[in-house]
Write an enzyme that holds these catalytic residues in place. Structure first.
Site, PDB file in Angstrom:
ATOM      1  N   SER A 142      -9.119  -3.225  -8.695  1.00 28.85           N
ATOM      2  CA  SER A 142      -8.780  -2.869  -7.317  1.00 28.85           C
ATOM      3  C   SER A 142      -9.966  -2.968  -6.378  1.00 28.85           C
ATOM      4  CB  SER A 142      -8.210  -1.450  -7.277  1.00 28.85           C
ATOM      5  OG  SER A 142      -9.210  -0.489  -7.535  1.00 28.85           O
ATOM      6  N   THR A 176      -7.887   6.574   0.033  1.00 33.29           N
ATOM      7  CA  THR A 176      -7.291   5.507  -0.751  1.00 33.29           C
ATOM      8  C   THR A 176      -5.773   5.673  -0.654  1.00 33.29           C
ATOM      9  OG1 THR A 176      -7.316   6.792  -2.798  1.00 33.29           O
ATOM     10  CG2 THR A 176      -9.238   5.437  -2.361  1.00 33.29           C
ATOM     11  N   ASP A 204      -6.671  -0.064   5.518  1.00 40.94           N
ATOM     12  CA  ASP A 204      -7.440   0.966   6.220  1.00 40.94           C
ATOM     13  C   ASP A 204      -8.913   0.971   5.838  1.00 40.94           C
ATOM     14  OD1 ASP A 204      -6.691   1.721   3.631  1.00 40.94           O
ATOM     15  OD2 ASP A 204      -6.902   3.851   4.080  1.00 40.94           O
ATOM     16  N   THR A 212      -8.944   1.506  -4.706  1.00 42.21           N
ATOM     17  CA  THR A 212     -10.050   1.420  -3.763  1.00 42.21           C
ATOM     18  C   THR A 212     -11.101   2.365  -4.283  1.00 42.21           C
ATOM     19  OG1 THR A 212      -8.591   1.030  -1.872  1.00 42.21           O
ATOM     20  CG2 THR A 212     -10.687   2.044  -1.366  1.00 42.21           C
TER      21      THR A 212
HETATM   22  N1  ASP Z   1      -6.114   1.785   1.034  1.00 40.04           N
HETATM   23  C1  ASP Z   1      -6.228   0.477   0.440  1.00 40.04           C
HETATM   24  C2  ASP Z   1      -5.526  -0.530   1.319  1.00 40.04           C
HETATM   25  O1  ASP Z   1      -4.485  -0.233   1.862  1.00 40.04           O
HETATM   26  C3  ASP Z   1      -5.634   0.342  -0.903  1.00 40.04           C
HETATM   27  C4  ASP Z   1      -5.727   1.535  -1.811  1.00 40.04           C
HETATM   28  O2  ASP Z   1      -6.531   2.392  -1.633  1.00 40.04           O
HETATM   29  O3  ASP Z   1      -4.970   1.592  -2.768  1.00 40.04           O
HETATM   30  O4  ASP Z   1      -6.005  -1.648   1.408  1.00 40.04           O
END
Ligand code: ASP
Length: 360
Positions: A89, A260, A240, A209
């Protein structure tokens, strides 16, 4: 009961900490509030991170105890995760976009100087957090994306490489070969429409993330968020993580917060800055995180995103620290963990306070 029939604004902090705070993953049992009590009082160094941040927090705390600036410390920690091909990730080995190309997002923010840097949709460079820091230090810009970001990284000598590992390529191929009506290209729909777009089985889509925030020995506060974003996203989709105020925010007088989970929800709520502002108003890091979670619940109105009880089908998770070295976290849904290192012991994982219990 609130409009979703689940938990009131007034009592969710109580029930969240009653249900959610608690067990230490590892040898000892401790609770966030116990640890916060230890960290209470004087300004003490602390590092907090997402659940994949065990090594990152340990590394950051070691550097902080050697006198490093919090931003250098958290970036060095995050680099370990970006460099890990088995972490799918973040960075190298991150799951790709829908065309099989890995695109990375990252942000950094340095409290003492009030500066920040962000990169989005960056291809071929495994450490977007480092590129974000160079952008902060060597340009007058805060956010750079896509081809321009890659050229900027090249200009600063970053090495290009194929970030798609064999494992990630095969995972992408499986997803591609199993496409149905569950992708991001939604048919025309209105607020009542259900059953589209959120039927993403965990086998095919994943979020992930690293967010890591720290207070250093001088009371300097910094944070970093790095991700490959939503797997199999539409090329160019930005979540984000590289947006200051959404996936990360730092105010050296107050604290830091990062996130995240479903970036789209967080972009619409700008939650990390909200967490910092809640802490400025006197909320503890945990209260601030849970209040931001509640705001996301309140702001989610499209039925396709809600379950039968009106609760978001997705999760968003916040991690926060304040100037005094107190820390806390909060998620929409139970079952999440976060990592912390207060310098007294090894990095540890703690169960996260939450709004809604899975399966209930
Ligand atoms: N927040 C991250 C995004 O939307 C992904 C995640 O944290 O799972 O890109």
């Amino acid at each position: 009961m609130n409009m979703h029939g689940s938990i009131t604004r007034r009592n969710f902090f109580k029930s969240a900490s009653a249900i959610g705070a608690g067990a230490l993953i590892g040898h000892e049992v401790s609770s966030p509030s116990q640890l916060m009590a230890q960290a209470d009082g004087a300004s003490k160094p602390v590092v907090i991170a997402s659940k994949n941040g065990l090594q990152a927090t340990a590394k950051a705390m070691t550097l902080i105890q050697e006198g490093a600036d919090a931003l250098d410390a958290v970036i060095a920690g995050v680099n370990l995760v970006e460099d890990d091909p088995n972490e799918n990730s973040v960075g190298l080995g991150g799951l790709p976009n829908e065309e099989g190309i890995v695109e990375l997002d990252a942000s950094v923010m340095h409290g003492p100087t009030g500066r920040g840097g962000c990169v989005a949709s960056l291809r071929n460079i495994k450490n977007p957090s480092k590129v974000a820091k160079v952008l902060m230090e060597r340009t007058d810009h805060v956010l750079i994306v896509g081809e321009g970001a890659l050229r900027f990284a090249r200009a600063h000598g970053f090495k290009e490489e194929n970030l798609l590992t064999e494992e990630s390529r095969q995972a992408w191929l499986r997803w591609k070969e199993n496409l149905s009506t569950t992708d991001d290209w939604l048919p025309p729909h209105d607020i009542e429409t259900k059953g589209i777009g959120m039927n993403r089985g965990p086998a095919y889509r994943n979020h992930g993330t690293i967010n890591c925030n720290a207070v250093d020995l001088r009371g300097g506060i910094s944070g970093c968020t790095s991700t490959s974003g939503l797997s199999y996203k539409i090329p160019g989709r930005v979540g984000d993580s590289p947006i200051l105020g959404a996936g990360l925010y730092v105010d050296n007088e107050v604290g830091a917060a990062g996130s995240t989970g479903r970036g789209e929800a967080n972009l619409l709520a700008c939650s990390s800055v909200m967490v910092v502002e809640f802490m400025r108003q006197g909320k503890s890091p945990e209260e601030a995180c849970l209040q931001a979670c509640q705001r996301i619940v309140d702001q989610t109105k499209m039925k396709r995103l809600l379950d039968e009880q009106g609760r978001p089908k997705f999760d968003v998770v916040f991690y926060a620290i304040n100037k005094r070295g107190q820390f806390g976290a909060g998620a929409l849904w139970s079952g999440e963990r976060f990592t912390v290192n207060t310098g007294e012991k090894d990095s540890r994982q703690l169960e996260m306070p939450f709004l809604f219990k899975r399966g209930a």
